[in-house]
Design a protein around this motif. Structure first.
Motif, PDB file in Angstrom:
ATOM      1  N   ARG A 180      45.426  46.556  40.789  1.00  0.00           N
ATOM      2  CA  ARG A 180      44.031  46.196  40.487  1.00  0.00           C
ATOM      3  C   ARG A 180      43.956  45.287  39.267  1.00  0.00           C
ATOM      4  O   ARG A 180      43.163  44.353  39.226  1.00  0.00           O
ATOM      5  N   ILE A 181      44.786  45.556  38.288  1.00  0.00           N
ATOM      6  CA  ILE A 181      44.815  44.709  37.090  1.00  0.00           C
ATOM      7  C   ILE A 181      45.277  43.300  37.453  1.00  0.00           C
ATOM      8  O   ILE A 181      44.691  42.307  36.997  1.00  0.00           O
ATOM      9  N   LEU A 182      46.299  43.189  38.293  1.00  0.00           N
ATOM     10  CA  LEU A 182      46.786  41.874  38.712  1.00  0.00           C
ATOM     11  C   LEU A 182      45.730  41.110  39.511  1.00  0.00           C
ATOM     12  O   LEU A 182      45.557  39.900  39.330  1.00  0.00           O
ATOM     13  N   VAL A 183      45.008  41.813  40.383  1.00  0.00           N
ATOM     14  CA  VAL A 183      43.930  41.175  41.148  1.00  0.00           C
ATOM     15  C   VAL A 183      42.839  40.688  40.204  1.00  0.00           C
ATOM     16  O   VAL A 183      42.326  39.572  40.338  1.00  0.00           O
ATOM     17  N   THR A 184      42.484  41.508  39.226  1.00  0.00           N
ATOM     18  CA  THR A 184      41.449  41.138  38.257  1.00  0.00           C
ATOM     19  C   THR A 184      41.890  39.938  37.420  1.00  0.00           C
ATOM     20  O   THR A 184      41.101  39.021  37.174  1.00  0.00           O
ATOM     21  N   GLU A 185      43.133  39.929  36.990  1.00  0.00           N
ATOM     22  CA  GLU A 185      43.651  38.796  36.230  1.00  0.00           C
ATOM     23  C   GLU A 185      43.631  37.518  37.065  1.00  0.00           C
ATOM     24  O   GLU A 185      43.270  36.445  36.567  1.00  0.00           O
ATOM     25  N   ALA A 186      44.007  37.630  38.331  1.00  0.00           N
ATOM     26  CA  ALA A 186      43.975  36.466  39.221  1.00  0.00           C
ATOM     27  C   ALA A 186      42.535  36.003  39.444  1.00  0.00           C
ATOM     28  O   ALA A 186      42.263  34.794  39.484  1.00  0.00           O
ATOM     29  N   GLY A 187      41.610  36.947  39.549  1.00  0.00           N
ATOM     30  CA  GLY A 187      40.203  36.595  39.698  1.00  0.00           C
ATOM     31  C   GLY A 187      39.677  35.853  38.488  1.00  0.00           C
ATOM     32  O   GLY A 187      38.912  34.889  38.605  1.00  0.00           O
TER      33      GLY A 187
END
Length: 116
Positions: free
Chosen positions: A62-69
């Motif tokens: 989830r953190i990686l998805v948020t960072e990519a977002g």
């Protein structure tokens, strides 16, 4: 910038040229940041199973998805500052997952980080 350009142009022309250069440099930097964030997410996905993953792995993803977002948001904003308004080609060219598109924003979505 060549010396001839400065001699043949008004100060406003020179300033506009330098602004365009800075915008292009920033767009490239934001593009590389987006590529790196998406690569980290893809690498994580390739080494961790999505089904039955422990809570810690789900949170890390989830953190990686948020960072990519967030990286996507920064890139799209810079792209629009350069006058490029259609972000659909970006989504295709960078192969941006829907979940990353959905969480892009100026402030990382805390609901993505807190979801269990």
């Amino acid at each position: 910038m060549s010396r001839d350009f400065r001699l043949d142009r008004t100060p406003v022309d020179v300033l506009n040229y330098e602004i365009a250069q800075d915008q292009a440099v920033a767009l490239g930097r934001m593009g590389r940041a987006l590529e790196a964030a998406l690569a980290r997410l893809r690498e994580f996905d390739s080494t961790h199973p999505r089904s039955g993953a422990p809570a810690s792995a789900q949170q890390a993803r989830r953190i990686l998805v948020t960072e990519a977002g967030h990286a996507l948001w920064m890139f799209v904003v810079q792209q629009e500052a350069c006058g490029l308004r259609d972000s659909r080609p970006v989504m295709r060219a960078y192969n941006v997952p829907n979940e990353v598109q959905q969480c892009m924003g100026a402030v990382p979505a805390t609901s993505m980080l807190l979801a269990t």
